[in-house]
Each structure stands twice: as C-alpha cells, then as structure tokens.
Enzyme design. Structure first.
Site, PDB file in Angstrom:
ATOM      1  N   GLN A 259      25.233  38.379   0.808  1.00  0.00           N
ATOM      2  CA  GLN A 259      25.054  37.449  -0.314  1.00  0.00           C
ATOM      3  C   GLN A 259      26.394  37.096  -0.946  1.00  0.00           C
ATOM      4  O   GLN A 259      26.737  35.918  -1.095  1.00  0.00           O
ATOM      5  CB  GLN A 259      24.161  38.091  -1.388  1.00  0.00           C
ATOM      6  CG  GLN A 259      22.705  38.246  -1.045  1.00  0.00           C
ATOM      7  CD  GLN A 259      21.968  39.006  -2.136  1.00  0.00           C
ATOM      8  OE1 GLN A 259      22.566  39.687  -2.974  1.00  0.00           O
ATOM      9  NE2 GLN A 259      20.645  38.894  -2.135  1.00  0.00           N
TER      10      GLN A 259
ATOM     11  N   CYS B 102      14.049  37.241 -11.347  1.00  0.00           N
ATOM     12  CA  CYS B 102      14.542  38.296 -10.472  1.00  0.00           C
ATOM     13  C   CYS B 102      13.513  39.402 -10.553  1.00  0.00           C
ATOM     14  O   CYS B 102      13.047  39.743 -11.655  1.00  0.00           O
ATOM     15  CB  CYS B 102      15.913  38.788 -10.920  1.00  0.00           C
ATOM     16  SG  CYS B 102      16.464  40.257 -10.030  1.00  0.00           S
ATOM     17  N   THR B 103      13.138  39.965  -9.434  1.00  0.00           N
ATOM     18  CA  THR B 103      12.011  40.898  -9.439  1.00  0.00           C
ATOM     19  C   THR B 103      12.324  42.216 -10.127  1.00  0.00           C
ATOM     20  O   THR B 103      11.408  43.003 -10.384  1.00  0.00           O
ATOM     21  CB  THR B 103      11.518  41.151  -7.995  1.00  0.00           C
ATOM     22  OG1 THR B 103      12.610  41.581  -7.174  1.00  0.00           O
ATOM     23  CG2 THR B 103      10.899  39.890  -7.411  1.00  0.00           C
ATOM     24  N   GLU B 104      13.613  42.467 -10.455  1.00  0.00           N
ATOM     25  CA  GLU B 104      13.957  43.670 -11.208  1.00  0.00           C
ATOM     26  C   GLU B 104      13.896  43.473 -12.729  1.00  0.00           C
ATOM     27  O   GLU B 104      13.841  44.461 -13.470  1.00  0.00           O
ATOM     28  CB  GLU B 104      15.369  44.161 -10.845  1.00  0.00           C
ATOM     29  CG  GLU B 104      15.459  44.918  -9.541  1.00  0.00           C
ATOM     30  CD  GLU B 104      15.471  43.996  -8.337  1.00  0.00           C
ATOM     31  OE1 GLU B 104      15.033  44.427  -7.265  1.00  0.00           O
ATOM     32  OE2 GLU B 104      15.915  42.834  -8.485  1.00  0.00           O
TER      33      GLU B 104
ATOM     34  N   THR C 266      11.561  39.351  -3.411  1.00  0.00           N
ATOM     35  CA  THR C 266      12.836  39.061  -4.063  1.00  0.00           C
ATOM     36  C   THR C 266      12.896  37.570  -4.319  1.00  0.00           C
ATOM     37  O   THR C 266      12.413  36.779  -3.507  1.00  0.00           O
ATOM     38  CB  THR C 266      14.029  39.483  -3.177  1.00  0.00           C
ATOM     39  OG1 THR C 266      15.217  38.844  -3.638  1.00  0.00           O
ATOM     40  CG2 THR C 266      13.826  39.109  -1.724  1.00  0.00           C
ATOM     41  N   ASN C 267      13.477  37.188  -5.448  1.00  0.00           N
ATOM     42  CA  ASN C 267      13.696  35.765  -5.718  1.00  0.00           C
ATOM     43  C   ASN C 267      14.882  35.220  -4.950  1.00  0.00           C
ATOM     44  O   ASN C 267      14.789  34.171  -4.298  1.00  0.00           O
ATOM     45  CB  ASN C 267      13.930  35.543  -7.219  1.00  0.00           C
ATOM     46  CG  ASN C 267      12.667  35.608  -8.041  1.00  0.00           C
ATOM     47  OD1 ASN C 267      12.029  34.596  -8.313  1.00  0.00           O
ATOM     48  ND2 ASN C 267      12.303  36.807  -8.459  1.00  0.00           N
ATOM     49  N   THR C 268      16.010  35.923  -5.023  1.00  0.00           N
ATOM     50  CA  THR C 268      17.254  35.394  -4.474  1.00  0.00           C
ATOM     51  C   THR C 268      17.130  35.028  -3.002  1.00  0.00           C
ATOM     52  O   THR C 268      17.619  33.972  -2.568  1.00  0.00           O
ATOM     53  CB  THR C 268      18.393  36.410  -4.667  1.00  0.00           C
ATOM     54  OG1 THR C 268      18.597  36.627  -6.068  1.00  0.00           O
ATOM     55  CG2 THR C 268      19.686  35.917  -4.041  1.00  0.00           C
TER      56      THR C 268
ATOM     57  N   MET D  70      14.784  44.977  -1.689  1.00  0.00           N
ATOM     58  CA  MET D  70      15.833  44.138  -2.298  1.00  0.00           C
ATOM     59  C   MET D  70      15.555  43.931  -3.790  1.00  0.00           C
ATOM     60  O   MET D  70      15.262  42.826  -4.211  1.00  0.00           O
ATOM     61  CB  MET D  70      15.898  42.800  -1.550  1.00  0.00           C
ATOM     62  CG  MET D  70      16.261  42.944  -0.087  1.00  0.00           C
ATOM     63  SD  MET D  70      15.963  41.453   0.870  1.00  0.00           S
ATOM     64  CE  MET D  70      14.179  41.493   1.029  1.00  0.00           C
TER      65      MET D  70
END
Length: 245
Positions: A52, A197-199, A83-85, A10
């Site tokens: 989501q 956000c991990t991206e 993932t943060n979300t 994710m």
C-alpha cells in the site's frame, strides 16, 4: 444458508469484529444455537501494508485475488473483503471469481438513502479519504456528497488507524481527536459520519458524535448475513453484489 467467504487479516482486529457481528446476527434471526456458515482466508497484513505505502497496488491485488479464488474453491458463495482500503482493488478481486462480491460501499449508500442523508463525512485511511474508489461509488450510485477532513486531520486519522487500532491499541486521546474531527465535519455540513475503515468502530461509537454514524464494518457484515439468508425468509434486502466501479 449460503456460505459467506471472508477475506480478513487487514487487520485481524476488525476481521474478528466481522465474525462476531455475522454470527450474532444469524443467532438473532434464526435462534440461540444457530451460527453462520463461513470461510475466512486471513492474509498476512505486513506485506500488504508495505505494498500500500509503496504504491504496489497490483501486487497486493494478486494476493487478494488468490484469496478470493481459494474461498470459492472451498465452497464460499460470496466474497466479503473485510477492509475499506483494499476495495481500491475491488475489480481485480471480483474478476478472479464467479461468485458475487459484496462491495462495502453499497450498504453504506443504502443506509444513507434510507436516512434521507445527502452529505456525509468520510473517515478512513489516507487512501480511502483522498482517492476516489469509495467516494466515487457513493456519489455515482447513491448521489451522496462526500466530504473529508482537511490534510492535517487526515494525517491524524490515518496515523491512529495504522499505529494504534490495527495493533489493538485504544487511547482516550485518540478517541478525543476523532471526536473533534467529526465535529468539524458536522460544522462543514455533514449529516452523518461514515466510519470508512473497519478498525474505527473499535475506537468510537454513537456516543462520540452528534451525527449518526454509518459504520462500514457493521453494515458490510449485515449485508453478508442478508445474502447468506436469502431464500429462507430471513434475508432483509437484496445482495449488494455487482460489478465494481
């Protein structure tokens, strides 16, 4: 060494970063031929992304809780949700297992406290910036004042994450947009920027911001390494485990 259980996918772009950071940290601490004991359950992000944006969070939580149970059954000794979300569903996932759940906000809060930072600017998906699951934990547990970009800038940050970073597209124009948004947060009094956000770590680094960057991907991955190496003299701090709030 304890076995780290990772829920990834994710997106897989940032999950690969978790794997790299964790193994490089173990190698650095234990020796050149050492690597981490990990299990990863990598989900199909498509159905989760749809859930989501359609507000079907419980449905997504069912999938991630199942992933956590599978990791525990496979021998994982902690759960790291990459993932943060989806930490919006931390309680649902944590409740599915009996092994510790390492919450992504906690190493961020600790890093801020160590740096004597009181006010942070938070970047992430619209869900992370606008809802309270990250902001409230950082405020309640670590006393941090959390600010976010204005609505037009939040839309830009969110769009770049989903349309570009999650599919491996890196654009200089998007990097410049993030630089400008981070500068606005600095002008609003932020003392550090949380890459929530991990991206985002794929797009910007310390050279893009006048403020310190608190990268959730790196901090979370290193917290997992600390947990894995506890008890052999190589863990640096207590595990960030405990009930989700």
């Amino acid at each position: 060494m304890r076995t780290i259980g990772l829920i990834g996918g994710m997106s897989w772009q940032s999950s690969a970063e978790y794997y790299r950071i964790i193994n490089q940290a173990v190698q650095s601490r234990l020796g050149p031929l050492r690597s981490a004991q990990t299990l990863m359950y990598s989900v199909d992000f498509g159905p989760i992304e749809r859930a989501q944006h359609e507000g079907r969070w419980h449905d997504a939580g069912v999938l991630l809780a199942d992933a956590a149970r599978r990791l525990q059954a496979g021998g994982a000794q902690c759960v790291v949700l990459c993932t943060n979300t989806m930490h919006k569903l931390a309680a649902q996932i944590e409740g599915a297992v009996t092994i510790p759940f390492i919450h992504i906000a906690d190493p961020v809060g600790e890093a801020a406290q160590s740096g004597r930072i009181e006010r942070i600017g938070l970047l992430g998906t619209a869900f992370t910036m606008e809802q309270d699951f990250m902001k409230a934990r950082l405020t309640q547990r670590f006393g941090l004042d959390v600010i976010v970009p204005d609505a037009p800038d939040r839309e830009v940050v969110h769009r770049i994450i989903y349309d570009e970073l999650c599919v491996g597209v890196i654009r200089e124009a998007s990097r410049d947009a993030y630089r400008k948004i981070m500068a606005k947060l600095a002008s609003a009094g932020a003392q550090a920027i949380v890459l929530g956000c991990t991206e985002i770590t794929l797009l910007v680094n310390a050279g893009d911001s006048a403020l310190p960057l608190l990268d959730t991907t790196t901090l979370h991955a290193l917290a997992a390494v600390d947990f894995a190496l506890q008890g052999n003299g190589n863990g640096n701090r207590d595990a960030h485990a405990g009930p989700a709030s």
